[in-house]
Design a protein around this motif. Structure first.
Motif, PDB file in Angstrom:
ATOM      1  N   LEU A   1     -18.540   5.617 -19.658  1.00 49.51           N
ATOM      2  CA  LEU A   1     -19.691   5.980 -18.832  1.00 49.51           C
ATOM      3  C   LEU A   1     -20.469   4.761 -18.313  1.00 49.51           C
ATOM      4  N   CYS A   2     -20.420   3.668 -19.050  1.00 42.45           N
ATOM      5  CA  CYS A   2     -21.121   2.445 -18.614  1.00 42.45           C
ATOM      6  C   CYS A   2     -20.163   1.408 -18.044  1.00 42.45           C
ATOM      7  N   GLU A   3     -18.884   1.785 -17.923  1.00 44.09           N
ATOM      8  CA  GLU A   3     -17.841   0.893 -17.397  1.00 44.09           C
ATOM      9  C   GLU A   3     -17.885  -0.485 -18.051  1.00 44.09           C
ATOM     10  N   ARG A   4     -17.861  -0.473 -19.389  1.00 41.75           N
ATOM     11  CA  ARG A   4     -17.921  -1.733 -20.132  1.00 41.75           C
ATOM     12  C   ARG A   4     -16.540  -2.372 -20.215  1.00 41.75           C
ATOM     13  N   TYR A   5     -16.505  -3.610 -19.791  1.00 41.21           N
ATOM     14  CA  TYR A   5     -15.274  -4.394 -19.843  1.00 41.21           C
ATOM     15  C   TYR A   5     -15.312  -5.272 -21.079  1.00 41.21           C
ATOM     16  N   PRO A   6     -14.159  -5.553 -21.649  1.00 46.35           N
ATOM     17  CA  PRO A   6     -12.791  -5.367 -21.163  1.00 46.35           C
ATOM     18  C   PRO A   6     -12.168  -4.019 -21.554  1.00 46.35           C
ATOM     19  N   TRP A   7     -12.947  -3.097 -22.131  1.00 51.27           N
ATOM     20  CA  TRP A   7     -12.391  -1.859 -22.677  1.00 51.27           C
ATOM     21  C   TRP A   7     -12.241  -0.745 -21.648  1.00 51.27           C
ATOM     22  N   PHE A   8     -12.950  -0.816 -20.555  1.00 53.43           N
ATOM     23  CA  PHE A   8     -12.965   0.261 -19.571  1.00 53.43           C
ATOM     24  C   PHE A   8     -11.560   0.684 -19.099  1.00 53.43           C
ATOM     25  N   PRO A   9     -10.659  -0.231 -18.746  1.00 53.21           N
ATOM     26  CA  PRO A   9      -9.342   0.208 -18.255  1.00 53.21           C
ATOM     27  C   PRO A   9      -8.564   1.072 -19.262  1.00 53.21           C
ATOM     28  N   ASN A  10      -8.522   0.675 -20.531  1.00 51.12           N
ATOM     29  CA  ASN A  10      -7.798   1.483 -21.521  1.00 51.12           C
ATOM     30  C   ASN A  10      -8.524   2.789 -21.814  1.00 51.12           C
ATOM     31  N   THR A  11      -9.836   2.768 -21.767  1.00 52.71           N
ATOM     32  CA  THR A  11     -10.604   3.997 -21.948  1.00 52.71           C
ATOM     33  C   THR A  11     -10.295   4.956 -20.810  1.00 52.71           C
ATOM     34  N   LEU A  12     -10.229   4.429 -19.617  1.00 55.55           N
ATOM     35  CA  LEU A  12      -9.912   5.244 -18.451  1.00 55.55           C
ATOM     36  C   LEU A  12      -8.522   5.870 -18.583  1.00 55.55           C
ATOM     37  N   ARG A  13      -7.597   5.162 -19.184  1.00 56.06           N
ATOM     38  CA  ARG A  13      -6.243   5.690 -19.398  1.00 56.06           C
ATOM     39  C   ARG A  13      -6.274   6.920 -20.296  1.00 56.06           C
TER      40      ARG A  13
ATOM     41  N   TYR B   1      -7.625   5.412 -35.091  1.00 53.63           N
ATOM     42  CA  TYR B   1      -6.922   4.455 -34.247  1.00 53.63           C
ATOM     43  C   TYR B   1      -7.934   3.590 -33.520  1.00 53.63           C
ATOM     44  N   GLU B   2      -7.633   2.309 -33.478  1.00 61.76           N
ATOM     45  CA  GLU B   2      -8.357   1.439 -32.557  1.00 61.76           C
ATOM     46  C   GLU B   2      -7.889   1.811 -31.155  1.00 61.76           C
ATOM     47  N   LEU B   3      -8.733   1.608 -30.167  1.00 61.68           N
ATOM     48  CA  LEU B   3      -8.423   1.982 -28.789  1.00 61.68           C
ATOM     49  C   LEU B   3      -7.059   1.448 -28.340  1.00 61.68           C
ATOM     50  N   ASN B   4      -6.841   0.157 -28.478  1.00 61.18           N
ATOM     51  CA  ASN B   4      -5.596  -0.452 -28.012  1.00 61.18           C
ATOM     52  C   ASN B   4      -4.390   0.014 -28.819  1.00 61.18           C
ATOM     53  N   ASP B   5      -4.583   0.264 -30.111  1.00 62.01           N
ATOM     54  CA  ASP B   5      -3.492   0.771 -30.947  1.00 62.01           C
ATOM     55  C   ASP B   5      -3.094   2.184 -30.520  1.00 62.01           C
ATOM     56  N   PHE B   6      -4.068   2.993 -30.143  1.00 57.46           N
ATOM     57  CA  PHE B   6      -3.764   4.345 -29.690  1.00 57.46           C
ATOM     58  C   PHE B   6      -2.963   4.299 -28.393  1.00 57.46           C
ATOM     59  N   ILE B   7      -3.368   3.437 -27.474  1.00 57.11           N
ATOM     60  CA  ILE B   7      -2.638   3.293 -26.206  1.00 57.11           C
ATOM     61  C   ILE B   7      -1.189   2.878 -26.503  1.00 57.11           C
ATOM     62  N   ALA B   8      -1.012   1.917 -27.389  1.00 62.23           N
ATOM     63  CA  ALA B   8       0.334   1.461 -27.748  1.00 62.23           C
ATOM     64  C   ALA B   8       1.139   2.589 -28.394  1.00 62.23           C
ATOM     65  N   TYR B   9       0.502   3.362 -29.267  1.00 61.00           N
ATOM     66  CA  TYR B   9       1.161   4.487 -29.933  1.00 61.00           C
ATOM     67  C   TYR B   9       1.631   5.526 -28.907  1.00 61.00           C
ATOM     68  N   ILE B  10       0.777   5.855 -27.965  1.00 58.06           N
ATOM     69  CA  ILE B  10       1.108   6.846 -26.939  1.00 58.06           C
ATOM     70  C   ILE B  10       2.256   6.328 -26.060  1.00 58.06           C
ATOM     71  N   GLU B  11       2.199   5.073 -25.673  1.00 57.47           N
ATOM     72  CA  GLU B  11       3.266   4.497 -24.836  1.00 57.47           C
ATOM     73  C   GLU B  11       4.596   4.502 -25.587  1.00 57.47           C
ATOM     74  N   GLU B  12       4.561   4.174 -26.872  1.00 56.11           N
ATOM     75  CA  GLU B  12       5.775   4.144 -27.673  1.00 56.11           C
ATOM     76  C   GLU B  12       6.330   5.553 -27.863  1.00 56.11           C
ATOM     77  N   SER B  13       5.458   6.531 -28.053  1.00 57.59           N
ATOM     78  CA  SER B  13       5.877   7.921 -28.268  1.00 57.59           C
ATOM     79  C   SER B  13       6.509   8.531 -27.027  1.00 57.59           C
ATOM     80  N   SER B  14       6.108   8.057 -25.853  1.00 58.92           N
ATOM     81  CA  SER B  14       6.615   8.643 -24.616  1.00 58.92           C
ATOM     82  C   SER B  14       7.951   8.043 -24.172  1.00 58.92           C
ATOM     83  N   GLN B  15       8.432   7.044 -24.872  1.00 55.49           N
ATOM     84  CA  GLN B  15       9.707   6.424 -24.489  1.00 55.49           C
ATOM     85  C   GLN B  15      10.883   7.100 -25.138  1.00 55.49           C
TER      86      GLN B  15
END
Length: 142
Positions: A15-27, A128-142
């Motif tokens: 909601l506050c578009e805080r970087y550097p986390w905003f892009p992964n949050t948006l995902r 899950y940490e934000l980045n770990d969750f993104i990595a988990y989801i990417e790995e699960s979809s392969q």
């Protein structure tokens, strides 16, 4: 994993578009928008986010519109007397984190996404940490 609870810091990052986390949050929010996951957050997080949005000089109308759009993708959970009592009786060191955790339990969340995993060491829900969750989801979809 479908029922995902997001911690206050993730809500605020979006909601506050805080970087550097905003892009992964948006995902994560894009995944919810496409129906791949169900997102939940505590209503307490929305109050905190609105306060921080005010400090970024957003108008009341902008804040209400942004939170309204947010709630179309992420369902707010309750923070009621039961959640407060459970938080007070818990082993959590931080009351706000305990509130988040017990609010997540009200919707049977399968995990909590945060940027402060160590704050949830007493959690019975996987964390899950934000980045770990993104990595988990990417790995699960392969």
């Amino acid at each position: 994993m479908k029922r995902i609870f997001i911690d206050a810091n993730i809500v605020i990052d979006l909601l506050c578009e805080r970087y550097p986390w905003f892009p992964n949050t948006l995902r994560i929010f894009s995944m919810a928008d496409f129906g791949e996951i169900e997102l939940y957050c505590s209503s307490l997080s929305l109050g905190t986010a609105s306060y921080l949005m005010e400090t970024k000089k957003m108008t009341s109308q902008e804040i209400f519109e942004n939170i309204n759009l947010f709630c179309q993708i992420c369902t707010p959970t309750t923070v009621d007397a039961s959640v407060v009592k459970n938080a007070l009786d818990s082993d959590f060191k931080d009351f706000e984190d305990a509130l988040q955790h017990y609010s997540a339990l009200t919707v049977n969340a399968e995990c909590i996404i945060t940027r402060n995993k160590k704050d949830f060491s007493s959690s019975v829900i996987p964390i899950y940490e934000l980045n770990d969750f993104i990595a988990y989801i990417e790995e699960s979809s392969q």
